[in-house]
Scaffold this motif. Structure first.
Motif, mmCIF file in Angstrom:
data_model
loop_
_atom_site.group_PDB
_atom_site.id
_atom_site.type_symbol
_atom_site.label_atom_id
_atom_site.label_comp_id
_atom_site.label_asym_id
_atom_site.label_seq_id
_atom_site.Cartn_x
_atom_site.Cartn_y
_atom_site.Cartn_z
ATOM 1 N N ASP A 152 0.829 -1.205 0.000
ATOM 2 C CA ASP A 152 0.000 0.000 0.000
ATOM 3 C C ASP A 152 0.870 1.263 0.000
ATOM 4 O O ASP A 152 0.521 2.270 -0.638
ATOM 5 C CB ASP A 152 -0.926 0.006 1.214
ATOM 6 N N LEU A 153 2.013 1.216 0.692
ATOM 7 C CA LEU A 153 2.915 2.365 0.691
ATOM 8 C C LEU A 153 3.482 2.620 -0.709
ATOM 9 O O LEU A 153 3.666 3.777 -1.107
ATOM 10 C CB LEU A 153 4.054 2.158 1.688
ATOM 11 N N SER A 182 0.961 4.517 -2.462
ATOM 12 C CA SER A 182 0.996 5.905 -2.004
ATOM 13 C C SER A 182 2.138 6.674 -2.655
ATOM 14 O O SER A 182 2.010 7.864 -2.970
ATOM 15 C CB SER A 182 1.180 5.964 -0.478
ATOM 16 N N TRP A 183 3.254 5.997 -2.844
ATOM 17 C CA TRP A 183 4.458 6.642 -3.350
ATOM 18 C C TRP A 183 4.247 7.165 -4.766
ATOM 19 O O TRP A 183 4.716 8.241 -5.124
ATOM 20 C CB TRP A 183 5.616 5.656 -3.297
ATOM 21 N N PHE A 234 0.463 8.528 3.342
ATOM 22 C CA PHE A 234 -0.639 8.683 2.392
ATOM 23 C C PHE A 234 -0.150 9.221 1.048
ATOM 24 O O PHE A 234 0.926 9.806 0.947
ATOM 25 C CB PHE A 234 -1.717 9.574 3.002
ATOM 26 N N PRO A 235 -0.933 9.002 -0.007
ATOM 27 C CA PRO A 235 -0.554 9.542 -1.317
ATOM 28 C C PRO A 235 -0.642 11.060 -1.327
ATOM 29 O O PRO A 235 -1.318 11.672 -0.505
ATOM 30 C CB PRO A 235 -1.583 8.922 -2.265
ATOM 31 N N LEU A 239 -5.360 3.861 5.433
ATOM 32 C CA LEU A 239 -4.725 4.011 4.127
ATOM 33 C C LEU A 239 -5.426 3.143 3.082
ATOM 34 O O LEU A 239 -5.632 3.579 1.944
ATOM 35 C CB LEU A 239 -3.241 3.647 4.222
ATOM 36 N N LEU A 255 -7.008 4.688 -0.344
ATOM 37 C CA LEU A 255 -6.579 4.218 -1.665
ATOM 38 C C LEU A 255 -7.750 3.655 -2.471
ATOM 39 O O LEU A 255 -7.768 3.743 -3.702
ATOM 40 C CB LEU A 255 -5.489 3.158 -1.518
ATOM 41 N N CYS A 276 -4.121 13.228 2.979
ATOM 42 C CA CYS A 276 -3.200 13.376 1.845
ATOM 43 C C CYS A 276 -2.542 14.753 1.825
ATOM 44 O O CYS A 276 -1.379 14.885 1.420
ATOM 45 C CB CYS A 276 -3.931 13.108 0.536
ATOM 46 N N ALA A 289 1.443 13.228 3.472
ATOM 47 C CA ALA A 289 1.854 12.497 2.283
ATOM 48 C C ALA A 289 3.223 11.849 2.511
ATOM 49 O O ALA A 289 4.167 12.498 2.991
ATOM 50 C CB ALA A 289 1.908 13.414 1.076
#
Length: 257
Positions: A21-22, A25-26, A120-121, A194, A198, A242, A246
């Motif tokens: 998930d990270l 976000s990246w 978070f994104p 998260l 997403l 976000c 972020a």
């Protein structure tokens, strides 16, 4: 797991799921000026010895204290925390409520610690039209079992040990994400939030810690809002997290980019 100079390390299936998930976000905004390693679950990880010049960050995901200062089930002792902090250049603890746990560490170790859910994104995904039921993902203890029983057919569960794409697919079909605390307290399970962000899903939860506000950023368990309200609350949570937390902003600040 790697992307644009970012390497993620995770040693447990739950933490590996968080690491995936990270990566989402990246995003794909270009390479970093300096290699960075994120150890997801700092208490279960060890510094990688062979990445010359990399900034190595341990992400501390466990709940040690709640917002009121009450000790929770993962309240690590001084010796274990010290060993953890010594391994990394920086330790990012997702919960500011955990700050008292580090008070007994020496100043040079405390100086490595950062607080906040910086996972978070950069851009909040848009709300999606909700499906049916509230999806619960996680281990079931006695208090969670009672809450699930009270919700009846509204609560949707995936089999224990389900991670990754199967959870993402179930969340796509759900009306929202259901968050139940493992233990009584006021705290926020940010890796679970998260997933909701997403997926463009709103969250129904027991009370979460500041800055999240019930009725603004998430729903109480007994709320039955209409579709428009669901989209508004989901959007408010996504926008807050976000814009303020972020992952890319945190990493770039730490490497001075």
């Amino acid at each position: 797991m790697e992307a644009d100079g970012l390497t993620l390390v995770a040693t447990h299936p739950v933490l590996q799921d968080v690491a995936h998930d990270l990566l989402r976000s990246w995003g794909a905004a270009g390479a970093l000026a300096r290699p960075v390693v994120l150890h997801v679950g700092a208490h279960r990880s060890e510094r990688l010895p062979d990445l010359e010049g990399a900034l190595q960050i341990g992400i501390q995901t466990e709940q040690m204290y709640d917002e009121g200062g009450h000790k929770l089930w993962k309240a690590f002792g001084k010796a274990r925390l010290s060993r953890m902090v010594q391994q990394f250049d920086i330790v990012l603890d997702l919960s500011g409520a955990n700050a008292p746990a580090y008070d007994l560490l020496p100043p040079e170790e405390r100086a490595k610690i950062r607080f906040g859910p910086w996972i978070f994104p950069t851009d909040p995904p848009p709300p999606r039209v909700p499906g049916h039921g509230l999806l619960f993902v996680g281990a079931v203890n006695d208090r969670r079992a009672l809450a699930l029983a009270a919700l009846g057919d509204l609560a949707v569960r995936v089999p224990d040990g389900t991670f990754g794409p199967a959870v993402a697919a179930a969340l796509e079909e759900a009306g929202g994400l259901l968050n139940l605390h493992y233990e009584d307290g006021v705290y926020s399970e940010y890796p679970r939030l998260l997933k909701a962000v997403l997926a463009g899903r709103a969250v129904w939860s027991e009370r979460l810690a500041a800055p999240l506000v019930e009725g603004v950023h998430y729903f109480a368990l007994d709320a039955r809002p209409d579709t428009g309200r669901i989209a508004a609350v989901q959007g408010a949570m996504a926008e807050l997290l976000c814009s303020q937390f972020a992952l890319r902003s945190f990493v770039q600040k730490e490497i001075g980019a």
